[in-house]
Design a protein around this motif. Sequence first.
Motif, PDB file in Angstrom:
ATOM      1  N   ILE A  56       0.749  -1.322   0.041  1.00 39.56           N
ATOM      2  CA  ILE A  56      -0.069   0.061  -0.109  1.00 39.56           C
ATOM      3  C   ILE A  56       0.720   1.193   0.119  1.00 39.56           C
ATOM      4  O   ILE A  56       1.678   1.432   0.864  1.00 39.56           O
ATOM      5  CB  ILE A  56      -0.979   0.222   1.232  1.00 39.56           C
ATOM      6  CG1 ILE A  56      -1.968  -1.123   1.115  1.00 39.56           C
ATOM      7  CG2 ILE A  56      -1.621   1.335   1.218  1.00 39.56           C
ATOM      8  CD1 ILE A  56      -2.845  -1.456   2.433  1.00 39.56           C
ATOM      9  N   PRO A  57       0.951   2.089  -0.983  1.00 36.26           N
ATOM     10  CA  PRO A  57       1.710   3.340  -1.152  1.00 36.26           C
ATOM     11  C   PRO A  57       1.203   4.513  -0.139  1.00 36.26           C
ATOM     12  O   PRO A  57       2.045   5.298   0.097  1.00 36.26           O
ATOM     13  CB  PRO A  57       1.569   3.705  -2.618  1.00 36.26           C
ATOM     14  CG  PRO A  57       0.224   2.990  -3.043  1.00 36.26           C
ATOM     15  CD  PRO A  57       0.068   1.853  -2.164  1.00 36.26           C
ATOM     16  N   ASP A  58      -0.117   4.503   0.049  1.00 37.46           N
ATOM     17  CA  ASP A  58      -0.372   5.444   0.830  1.00 37.46           C
ATOM     18  C   ASP A  58      -0.270   5.307   2.209  1.00 37.46           C
ATOM     19  O   ASP A  58      -0.930   4.287   2.985  1.00 37.46           O
ATOM     20  CB  ASP A  58      -2.208   5.590   0.637  1.00 37.46           C
ATOM     21  CG  ASP A  58      -2.648   6.773   1.299  1.00 37.46           C
ATOM     22  OD1 ASP A  58      -2.385   7.139   2.666  1.00 37.46           O
ATOM     23  OD2 ASP A  58      -3.773   7.479   0.892  1.00 37.46           O
ATOM     24  N   TYR A  59       0.718   6.074   3.034  1.00 34.50           N
ATOM     25  CA  TYR A  59       1.165   5.717   4.154  1.00 34.50           C
ATOM     26  C   TYR A  59      -0.153   5.574   5.267  1.00 34.50           C
ATOM     27  O   TYR A  59      -0.227   4.837   6.071  1.00 34.50           O
ATOM     28  CB  TYR A  59       2.006   6.578   4.715  1.00 34.50           C
ATOM     29  CG  TYR A  59       2.726   6.361   6.016  1.00 34.50           C
ATOM     30  CD1 TYR A  59       3.434   5.217   6.241  1.00 34.50           C
ATOM     31  CD2 TYR A  59       2.297   7.175   7.186  1.00 34.50           C
ATOM     32  CE1 TYR A  59       3.946   4.903   7.561  1.00 34.50           C
ATOM     33  CE2 TYR A  59       2.800   6.945   8.538  1.00 34.50           C
ATOM     34  CZ  TYR A  59       3.676   5.641   8.573  1.00 34.50           C
ATOM     35  OH  TYR A  59       4.066   5.420   9.918  1.00 34.50           O
ATOM     36  N   LYS A  60      -1.168   6.744   5.137  1.00 43.65           N
ATOM     37  CA  LYS A  60      -2.086   6.682   6.113  1.00 43.65           C
ATOM     38  C   LYS A  60      -3.128   5.505   6.118  1.00 43.65           C
ATOM     39  O   LYS A  60      -3.489   4.928   7.308  1.00 43.65           O
ATOM     40  CB  LYS A  60      -2.787   8.036   6.067  1.00 43.65           C
ATOM     41  CG  LYS A  60      -3.723   8.450   7.167  1.00 43.65           C
ATOM     42  CD  LYS A  60      -4.298   9.833   7.119  1.00 43.65           C
ATOM     43  CE  LYS A  60      -3.392  10.919   7.471  1.00 43.65           C
ATOM     44  NZ  LYS A  60      -4.216  12.208   7.437  1.00 43.65           N
ATOM     45  N   VAL A  61      -3.291   5.171   4.827  1.00 44.48           N
ATOM     46  CA  VAL A  61      -4.200   3.956   4.623  1.00 44.48           C
ATOM     47  C   VAL A  61      -3.421   2.609   5.281  1.00 44.48           C
ATOM     48  O   VAL A  61      -3.932   1.857   5.997  1.00 44.48           O
ATOM     49  CB  VAL A  61      -4.415   3.658   3.157  1.00 44.48           C
ATOM     50  CG1 VAL A  61      -5.193   2.314   3.057  1.00 44.48           C
ATOM     51  CG2 VAL A  61      -5.448   4.836   2.690  1.00 44.48           C
ATOM     52  N   TYR A  62      -1.952   2.720   4.650  1.00 39.29           N
ATOM     53  CA  TYR A  62      -1.185   1.380   5.092  1.00 39.29           C
ATOM     54  C   TYR A  62      -1.050   1.460   7.055  1.00 39.29           C
ATOM     55  O   TYR A  62      -1.418   0.227   7.195  1.00 39.29           O
ATOM     56  CB  TYR A  62       0.302   1.673   4.874  1.00 39.29           C
ATOM     57  CG  TYR A  62       1.401   0.925   5.563  1.00 39.29           C
ATOM     58  CD1 TYR A  62       1.456  -0.386   5.152  1.00 39.29           C
ATOM     59  CD2 TYR A  62       2.101   1.517   6.456  1.00 39.29           C
ATOM     60  CE1 TYR A  62       2.403  -1.019   5.799  1.00 39.29           C
ATOM     61  CE2 TYR A  62       3.049   0.795   7.140  1.00 39.29           C
ATOM     62  CZ  TYR A  62       3.142  -0.642   6.782  1.00 39.29           C
ATOM     63  OH  TYR A  62       4.347  -1.442   7.289  1.00 39.29           O
ATOM     64  N   CYS A  93      -7.493  13.729  11.826  1.00 36.62           N
ATOM     65  CA  CYS A  93      -8.155  13.008  11.224  1.00 36.62           C
ATOM     66  C   CYS A  93      -9.174  12.244  12.193  1.00 36.62           C
ATOM     67  O   CYS A  93      -8.951  11.922  13.332  1.00 36.62           O
ATOM     68  CB  CYS A  93      -7.611  12.100  10.340  1.00 36.62           C
ATOM     69  SG  CYS A  93      -6.786  10.663  10.751  1.00 36.62           S
ATOM     70  N   ARG A 101     -11.468   6.751   4.086  1.00 35.29           N
ATOM     71  CA  ARG A 101     -10.107   6.483   3.159  1.00 35.29           C
ATOM     72  C   ARG A 101      -9.708   5.292   2.876  1.00 35.29           C
ATOM     73  O   ARG A 101      -9.325   4.787   1.872  1.00 35.29           O
ATOM     74  CB  ARG A 101      -9.145   7.341   3.848  1.00 35.29           C
ATOM     75  CG  ARG A 101      -7.848   7.845   3.063  1.00 35.29           C
ATOM     76  CD  ARG A 101      -6.983   8.644   3.764  1.00 35.29           C
ATOM     77  NE  ARG A 101      -5.584   8.728   2.867  1.00 35.29           N
ATOM     78  CZ  ARG A 101      -5.066   9.839   3.064  1.00 35.29           C
ATOM     79  NH1 ARG A 101      -5.134  10.950   3.949  1.00 35.29           N
ATOM     80  NH2 ARG A 101      -3.624  10.115   2.404  1.00 35.29           N
ATOM     81  N   TYR A 105      -9.803   3.242  -0.586  1.00 32.06           N
ATOM     82  CA  TYR A 105      -8.604   2.383  -1.114  1.00 32.06           C
ATOM     83  C   TYR A 105      -8.883   1.055  -1.516  1.00 32.06           C
ATOM     84  O   TYR A 105      -8.492   0.360  -2.677  1.00 32.06           O
ATOM     85  CB  TYR A 105      -7.649   2.694  -0.232  1.00 32.06           C
ATOM     86  CG  TYR A 105      -6.239   1.879  -0.652  1.00 32.06           C
ATOM     87  CD1 TYR A 105      -5.184   2.627  -1.490  1.00 32.06           C
ATOM     88  CD2 TYR A 105      -6.016   0.428  -0.309  1.00 32.06           C
ATOM     89  CE1 TYR A 105      -4.274   1.804  -2.062  1.00 32.06           C
ATOM     90  CE2 TYR A 105      -4.935  -0.263  -0.932  1.00 32.06           C
ATOM     91  CZ  TYR A 105      -4.107   0.641  -1.764  1.00 32.06           C
ATOM     92  OH  TYR A 105      -2.897   0.064  -2.251  1.00 32.06           O
ATOM     93  N   LYS A 108     -11.087   0.654  -4.648  1.00 34.03           N
ATOM     94  CA  LYS A 108     -10.250   0.911  -5.847  1.00 34.03           C
ATOM     95  C   LYS A 108      -9.127  -0.317  -6.182  1.00 34.03           C
ATOM     96  O   LYS A 108      -8.734  -0.413  -7.425  1.00 34.03           O
ATOM     97  CB  LYS A 108      -9.637   2.239  -5.549  1.00 34.03           C
ATOM     98  CG  LYS A 108      -8.547   2.709  -6.864  1.00 34.03           C
ATOM     99  CD  LYS A 108      -8.256   4.254  -6.621  1.00 34.03           C
ATOM    100  CE  LYS A 108      -6.708   4.060  -6.808  1.00 34.03           C
ATOM    101  NZ  LYS A 108      -6.118   5.413  -6.345  1.00 34.03           N
ATOM    102  N   ASN A 109      -8.601  -0.888  -5.183  1.00 36.14           N
ATOM    103  CA  ASN A 109      -7.701  -1.904  -5.453  1.00 36.14           C
ATOM    104  C   ASN A 109      -8.294  -3.215  -5.242  1.00 36.14           C
ATOM    105  O   ASN A 109      -7.477  -4.070  -4.953  1.00 36.14           O
ATOM    106  CB  ASN A 109      -6.464  -1.648  -4.656  1.00 36.14           C
ATOM    107  CG  ASN A 109      -5.931  -0.421  -4.955  1.00 36.14           C
ATOM    108  OD1 ASN A 109      -5.181  -0.273  -5.842  1.00 36.14           O
ATOM    109  ND2 ASN A 109      -6.000   0.813  -4.118  1.00 36.14           N
TER     110      ASN A 109
END
Length: 109
Positions: A56-62, A93, A101, A105, A108-109
Amino acid sequence: MTLNELKRYRSYCSELREIKHELNGGVSEESSIWLLYRKNELECRTKTIERFVESIPDYKVYRAIKMYCIESIGEGEKVPDWEDVAFRIGDGCTEGAIKQRVSRYLKKN
């Protein structure tokens, strides 16, 4: 990958620990075969989830998924909810924002 699949990670790990304990304790050959099959299946599932989360490239989602689904919880600790995750991530947040979020994600994935 869905959130429900990710949420199973902790139970897979728990079952894996139990199976390894049983195999070390000595069981019948028939039981051993089934336990080894189940152990292999669970190891594949946990590795698949780990690879997905690590990609997962999005750090917050990761971080949110790691906290909500992956990180081990100590004895007597509760499974984190989205409010706990939002608080630990910080930066103002809200639980709704972080949940949305993550949800976007995963869709989308």
